[in-house]
Design an enzyme around this catalytic site. Structure first.
Site, PDB file in Angstrom:
ATOM      1  N   ARG A 127       0.674  -1.296   0.074  1.00  0.00           N
ATOM      2  CA  ARG A 127      -0.204   0.004  -0.098  1.00  0.00           C
ATOM      3  C   ARG A 127       0.930   1.308  -0.028  1.00  0.00           C
ATOM      4  O   ARG A 127       0.744   1.950   1.104  1.00  0.00           O
ATOM      5  CB  ARG A 127      -0.875   0.046   1.332  1.00  0.00           C
ATOM      6  CG  ARG A 127      -1.652  -1.548   1.371  1.00  0.00           C
ATOM      7  CD  ARG A 127      -2.491  -1.834   0.308  1.00  0.00           C
ATOM      8  NE  ARG A 127      -3.859  -1.147   0.427  1.00  0.00           N
ATOM      9  CZ  ARG A 127      -4.842  -1.231   1.204  1.00  0.00           C
ATOM     10  NH1 ARG A 127      -4.785  -2.457   1.994  1.00  0.00           N
ATOM     11  NH2 ARG A 127      -5.984  -0.742   0.875  1.00  0.00           N
ATOM     12  N   GLN A 132       0.094   2.673  -6.078  1.00  0.00           N
ATOM     13  CA  GLN A 132      -1.370   3.218  -5.889  1.00  0.00           C
ATOM     14  C   GLN A 132      -2.098   2.812  -7.248  1.00  0.00           C
ATOM     15  O   GLN A 132      -3.460   2.332  -7.131  1.00  0.00           O
ATOM     16  CB  GLN A 132      -1.275   4.363  -5.804  1.00  0.00           C
ATOM     17  CG  GLN A 132      -2.098   5.089  -4.394  1.00  0.00           C
ATOM     18  CD  GLN A 132      -1.838   6.527  -4.237  1.00  0.00           C
ATOM     19  OE1 GLN A 132      -1.306   7.327  -4.969  1.00  0.00           O
ATOM     20  NE2 GLN A 132      -2.272   6.894  -2.968  1.00  0.00           N
ATOM     21  N   ASP A 135      -3.469  -0.886  -6.612  1.00  0.00           N
ATOM     22  CA  ASP A 135      -4.097  -1.086  -5.479  1.00  0.00           C
ATOM     23  C   ASP A 135      -5.360  -1.734  -5.734  1.00  0.00           C
ATOM     24  O   ASP A 135      -6.292  -0.915  -5.475  1.00  0.00           O
ATOM     25  CB  ASP A 135      -3.793  -0.076  -4.480  1.00  0.00           C
ATOM     26  CG  ASP A 135      -4.422  -0.317  -3.253  1.00  0.00           C
ATOM     27  OD1 ASP A 135      -4.794  -1.380  -2.889  1.00  0.00           O
ATOM     28  OD2 ASP A 135      -4.113   0.581  -2.281  1.00  0.00           O
ATOM     29  N   SER A 138      -7.888  -1.437  -2.533  1.00  0.00           N
ATOM     30  CA  SER A 138      -8.336   0.084  -2.378  1.00  0.00           C
ATOM     31  C   SER A 138      -9.514   0.085  -3.224  1.00  0.00           C
ATOM     32  O   SER A 138     -10.549   0.576  -3.034  1.00  0.00           O
ATOM     33  CB  SER A 138      -7.181   1.040  -2.614  1.00  0.00           C
ATOM     34  OG  SER A 138      -6.538   1.377  -1.235  1.00  0.00           O
ATOM     35  N   TYR A 233      -0.938  -0.586   8.335  1.00  0.00           N
ATOM     36  CA  TYR A 233      -2.073  -1.438   8.733  1.00  0.00           C
ATOM     37  C   TYR A 233      -2.484  -1.219  10.278  1.00  0.00           C
ATOM     38  O   TYR A 233      -1.438  -0.969  11.246  1.00  0.00           O
ATOM     39  CB  TYR A 233      -1.858  -2.920   8.544  1.00  0.00           C
ATOM     40  CG  TYR A 233      -1.926  -3.050   6.849  1.00  0.00           C
ATOM     41  CD1 TYR A 233      -3.546  -3.108   6.638  1.00  0.00           C
ATOM     42  CD2 TYR A 233      -1.060  -3.210   6.046  1.00  0.00           C
ATOM     43  CE1 TYR A 233      -3.740  -3.468   5.234  1.00  0.00           C
ATOM     44  CE2 TYR A 233      -1.212  -3.478   4.756  1.00  0.00           C
ATOM     45  CZ  TYR A 233      -2.508  -3.488   4.293  1.00  0.00           C
ATOM     46  OH  TYR A 233      -2.725  -3.808   2.989  1.00  0.00           O
TER      47      TYR A 233
END
Ligand code: NAD
Length: 387
Positions: A127, A132, A135, A138, A233
């Protein structure tokens, strides 16, 4: 090099791994794109659209699986109606890119390694800012957060927004979001757009600003331990901290019309945050949507995949919500998977550069080995439990 897009056989999976808009880009790079007939049908992407973009439609599923160089999927490989496992169909040395749930089901990694398949798990993409565009956790969690609020709004016997009418004034619904990660933040934003008053709680204090920037109130609990692990996390917290957070959650549940729970700790069962005693204190007619249902649920009363009414409270435990919005879920997932392939393919050749942190983390099996330490650990835990 053949990039093959499989038709998902999992009944509740409507997404597809590649959409027609992204086929052209791969074809331009000199790659051959094969799409199994009907692969995009349940996401409203017709075979004709793939064909127009330069893909070849393959009617014979066996041909597609057995001749793929790179096989793209959404759900982990399954057993087919003819009793054959999809993993067994893939040629040795081929590449599989999909959600694989290797921490929840590490046996899949063992099977893939034994078959000498190089597997890249979309859950294992780090992450980080550089990753991005790849990902998928997400992109899909955001859909789940959005849809959870719509489901809650449909089940709530009340309006969400404040309304001033000739027949009187309606107070806005009160929404309490537990877990302010990607899904939780999207749930907050969606509930705010519908006019609700929103509060949110998370054990990671770092999310306070994000929650507030979306117009919600952050419910703070001071804990005497580190709650954030590597990669941002959440960490599993101690019993004392759990008790303290539950006391606060209980206070806020009493006033809520809607509760959206999204709390997760990677590789672990979802934390149990809402007890039956807490549900019993909630207002009749209120609604809980438990987005952690698949990982055991944040609410003790959740029945995964079912809507139940308990003590006047509707508790919804949806499974695979992103699949219920297959057009955008597939479009975003396809973008994630295509971005990952750009890292792997140079001049029509596959390169596994394990010095690249993204490839290193995502690639769980290669040349007959389970590469991921976390997956090895998860497998070891199962093996020890059995013996
Ligand atoms: P997740 O699905 O793993 O968990 C959801 C949320 O539940 C998290 O915010 C977590 O803190 C919270 N949670 C866990 N235990 C809890 C408890 N007992 N009580 C209350 N809340 C609890 O989270 P995610 O959405 O996958 O995000 C994980 C991390 O990745 C976050 O730090 C996020 O900011 C980060 N992230 C970074 C990027 C990036 O930089 N590109 C992109 C996406 C996510």
């Amino acid at each position: 090099m053949k990039i093959a897009v499989a038709r998902e056989i999992e009944v509740c999976e409507r997404r597809v791994a590649l959409v027609p808009d992204l086929v052209g880009r791969l074809v331009k790079q000199g790659l051959e794109v094969w799409v199994e007939a009907g692969a995009g049908e349940r996401a409203f992407f017709a075979d004709a659209a793939y064909q127009a973009a330069g893909a070849k439609i393959i009617a014979d599923s066996n041909q597609l699986w057995t001749q793929a160089d790179i096989l793209l999927k959404v759900s982990p490989p399954q057993e087919r109606e003819d009793g054959r496992s999809e993993i067994d169909l893939l040629p040795e040395g081929s590449v599989l890119i999909s959600f694989l749930n290797p921490l929840g089901n590490p046996v899949i990694a063992k099977q893939l390694a034994e078959r000498k398949i190089t597997a890249l798990s979309m859950e294992m993409i780090p992450r980080t800012t550089r990753a991005q565009s790849m990902d998928a956790l997400s992109s899909q969690a955001s859909i789940a957060g959005y849809k959870a609020v719509l489901i809650a709004a449909a089940a709530l016997p009340k309006y969400f927004p404040m309304l001033t009418t000739a027949a009187g004034t309606i107070a806005p619904a009160k929404v309490f979001v537990i877990g302010a990660g990607v899904a939780g933040l999207q749930a907050i934003a969606t509930a705010r757009r519908l006019g609700a008053v929103v509060e949110a709680f998370d054990i990671r204090p770092a999310v306070k600003e994000e929650v507030q920037s979306l117009g919600a109130k952050f419910v703070e609990v001071k804990l005497d331990e580190e709650t954030t692990a590597a990669g941002g996390y959440a960490r599993e917290i101690s019993e004392t901290s759990k008790q303290r957070t539950q006391e606060t959650i209980a206070q806020h549940l009493k006033n809520a019309d809607v509760v959206i729970t999204t709390a997760q700790v990677p590789g672990k069962k979802a934390p149990l945050l809402v007890t039956p005693e807490m549900v019993a204190q909630m207002k009749p007619g209120s609604v809980i949507v438990d987005l952690a249902a698949e990982q055991g649920g944040n609410c003790a009363c959740t029945d995964p995949g079912k809507d139940i009414v308990w003590n006047g409270v509707t508790i919804i435990g949806p499974i695979n919500l992103p699949s219920s919005m297959p057009v955008h879920a597939s479009q975003l997932y396809a973008k994630n998977i295509t971005s990952l392939m750009q890292l792997l393919i140079r001049e029509k050749t596959l390169h596994f550069d394990f010095a690249d942190d993204i490839i290193d983390a995502a690639c769980i099996t290669h040349k007959g080995e389970i590469r991921s330490y976390r997956v090895q650990e998860a497998l070891q835990a199962i093996t020890s439990a059995v013996s």
